[in-house]
Design an enzyme around this catalytic site. Structure first.
Site, PDB file in Angstrom:
ATOM      1  N   GLU A  24       0.786  -1.176  -0.083  1.00  0.00           N
ATOM      2  CA  GLU A  24      -0.139  -0.028  -0.076  1.00  0.00           C
ATOM      3  C   GLU A  24       0.830   1.206  -0.044  1.00  0.00           C
ATOM      4  O   GLU A  24       2.152   1.338   0.186  1.00  0.00           O
ATOM      5  CB  GLU A  24      -0.881  -0.162   1.092  1.00  0.00           C
ATOM      6  N   LYS A  85      -5.931  10.452   0.477  1.00  0.00           N
ATOM      7  CA  LYS A  85      -5.987   9.053   0.895  1.00  0.00           C
ATOM      8  C   LYS A  85      -7.132   8.495   0.359  1.00  0.00           C
ATOM      9  O   LYS A  85      -8.562   9.183   0.384  1.00  0.00           O
ATOM     10  CB  LYS A  85      -6.091   9.265   2.462  1.00  0.00           C
ATOM     11  N   VAL A 105      -5.855   0.125   2.532  1.00  0.00           N
ATOM     12  CA  VAL A 105      -5.784  -1.652   2.372  1.00  0.00           C
ATOM     13  C   VAL A 105      -6.768  -2.006   1.429  1.00  0.00           C
ATOM     14  O   VAL A 105      -6.612  -2.610   0.453  1.00  0.00           O
ATOM     15  CB  VAL A 105      -6.157  -2.036   3.713  1.00  0.00           C
ATOM     16  N   ASP A 137     -19.384   2.877  12.682  1.00  0.00           N
ATOM     17  CA  ASP A 137     -18.037   3.253  11.897  1.00  0.00           C
ATOM     18  C   ASP A 137     -17.467   2.115  11.719  1.00  0.00           C
ATOM     19  O   ASP A 137     -16.956   1.280  12.552  1.00  0.00           O
ATOM     20  CB  ASP A 137     -17.304   4.318  12.702  1.00  0.00           C
ATOM     21  N   SER A 139     -14.324   0.107   8.788  1.00  0.00           N
ATOM     22  CA  SER A 139     -13.666   0.376   7.706  1.00  0.00           C
ATOM     23  C   SER A 139     -14.362  -0.362   6.560  1.00  0.00           C
ATOM     24  O   SER A 139     -14.634  -1.603   6.524  1.00  0.00           O
ATOM     25  CB  SER A 139     -12.173  -0.125   8.368  1.00  0.00           C
ATOM     26  N   ALA A 140     -13.938   0.272   5.343  1.00  0.00           N
ATOM     27  CA  ALA A 140     -14.292  -0.305   4.052  1.00  0.00           C
ATOM     28  C   ALA A 140     -13.417  -1.619   3.935  1.00  0.00           C
ATOM     29  O   ALA A 140     -13.857  -2.162   2.857  1.00  0.00           O
ATOM     30  CB  ALA A 140     -14.131   0.666   2.984  1.00  0.00           C
ATOM     31  N   ASP A 141     -12.272  -1.688   4.705  1.00  0.00           N
ATOM     32  CA  ASP A 141     -11.393  -2.864   4.590  1.00  0.00           C
ATOM     33  C   ASP A 141     -12.238  -3.970   4.445  1.00  0.00           C
ATOM     34  O   ASP A 141     -11.961  -5.048   3.590  1.00  0.00           O
ATOM     35  CB  ASP A 141     -10.292  -2.683   5.388  1.00  0.00           C
ATOM     36  N   LYS A 158      -5.671  -2.853  13.851  1.00  0.00           N
ATOM     37  CA  LYS A 158      -5.251  -1.668  14.522  1.00  0.00           C
ATOM     38  C   LYS A 158      -5.805  -1.850  16.093  1.00  0.00           C
ATOM     39  O   LYS A 158      -7.163  -2.109  16.118  1.00  0.00           O
ATOM     40  CB  LYS A 158      -5.310  -0.418  14.151  1.00  0.00           C
TER      41      LYS A 158
END
Length: 303
Positions: A24, A85, A105, A137, A139-141, A158
């Site tokens: 990445e 980003k 990611v 909330d 992550s789109a990951d 994380k």
């Protein structure tokens, strides 16, 4: 104009069936200060080559998704102030505007799969945020990994995220989670969380076999390879937990909400740790690169 451009050495490796590892670019543009970020990017690529694979650092430059970067392109991502980003949803917008962007990611995995790359090394996966039951909330990951056939090697998620909720979400999305040499899900800066993994693997060949089975079944999900940082490279548990607690307290005091919370927490921890978290970050990525290169070689040998 092409929307995706594959660097010559990456294209040659893919055509020959040789191992390739995607990397990445957000860690370059948004994770480290300049010029340390450029030096780290060069080091990561050198590590991939040293482990017998071709590196493919992914970014968007002048509206074109680049699969593998030239030195001047790495330097641009590392030094330019107009690098956005990019998650997957941002790609068509920035590309249509001929802009520059560093891939998260999710976006890196998406573009890697488009180019035919099946292994990707990163630091930590995004996940479900603390308090997501009210903020929603996430992550789109996670959603991207559910339909992107790439093995993502990371040190878990994380550790400021809700690890239990993230694992539940990955199960719901039918994303296989493999503990690489571990029965316990790693905690990014630390090798262990409180949560087990359902499936353990102890070699790159086992991961390659799982990827082959996915293809044979016609499944299009990715695989999360949870690779714990070695004990001698890990952060102190006491220092880690103390600073994470302080970071959350600071975020609450300053009224930080939504998508701004995790960047605030990570920035706070990096500043207050005196560089310890940054050192571990770099060691995490380096260790994941080693494992990812081994998997890429094993995938190549099965082809």
């Amino acid at each position: 104009m092409a929307t995706i451009r594959v660097k010559t050495d990456v294209a040659d490796a893919l055509h020959a069936g040789s191992p390739v590892v995607a990397l990445e670019s957000t860690i370059i543009s948004h994770g480290l200060p300049h010029p340390d970020n450029y030096e780290a990017a060069k080091r990561f690529e050198a590590l991939v080559r040293g482990y017998g694979a071709t590196p493919a650092t992914i970014a968007v430059i002048d509206g074109v998704a680049r699969i593998g970067l030239e030195d001047k392109e790495l330097e641009l991502i590392a030094s330019s102030e107009d690098v956005e980003k990019l998650s997957v949803r941002d790609l068509p917008i920035v590309m249509a505007r001929s802009g520059h962007g560093a891939t998260t990611v999710a976006a890196t995995a998406f573009l890697a799969a488009k180019a035919g790359i099946s292994v990707f090394a990163t630091g930590g996966l995004g996940g479900v945020h603390q308090g997501a039951s009210t903020s929603f909330d996430e992550s789109a990951d996670l959603g991207t990994l559910a339909h992107t056939p790439v093995a993502v090697v990371s040190a878990g998620v994380k550790s400021v995220l809700d690890i239990q909720a993230t694992l539940e979400r990955l199960e719901t999305l039918s994303v296989p989670v493999l503990g690489y040499g571990t029965d316990v899900f790693p905690r990014f800066w630390l090798p262990r969380s409180d949560f087990p993994v359902d499936h353990r693997v102890d070699s790159a060949e086992e991961v390659a076999a799982v990827l082959a089975s996915l293809r044979e079944l016609g499944l299009d999900s990715g695989v999360l390879v949870a690779n714990p940082i070695p004990e001698d490279k890990a952060w102190s548990v006491d220092d880690h937990d103390r600073l994470v607690d302080l970071a959350f307290a600071a975020a609450n005091q300053e009224g930080i909400r939504g998508k701004d919370v995790t960047p605030f927490l990570l920035d706070y921890i990096q500043r207050e740790s005196g560089g310890d978290s940054l050192r571990v970050n770099l060691d995490v990525v380096a260790h994941n690169i080693q494992v990812a290169a081994g998997i890429a070689r094993a995938v190549s040998e099965r082809a």
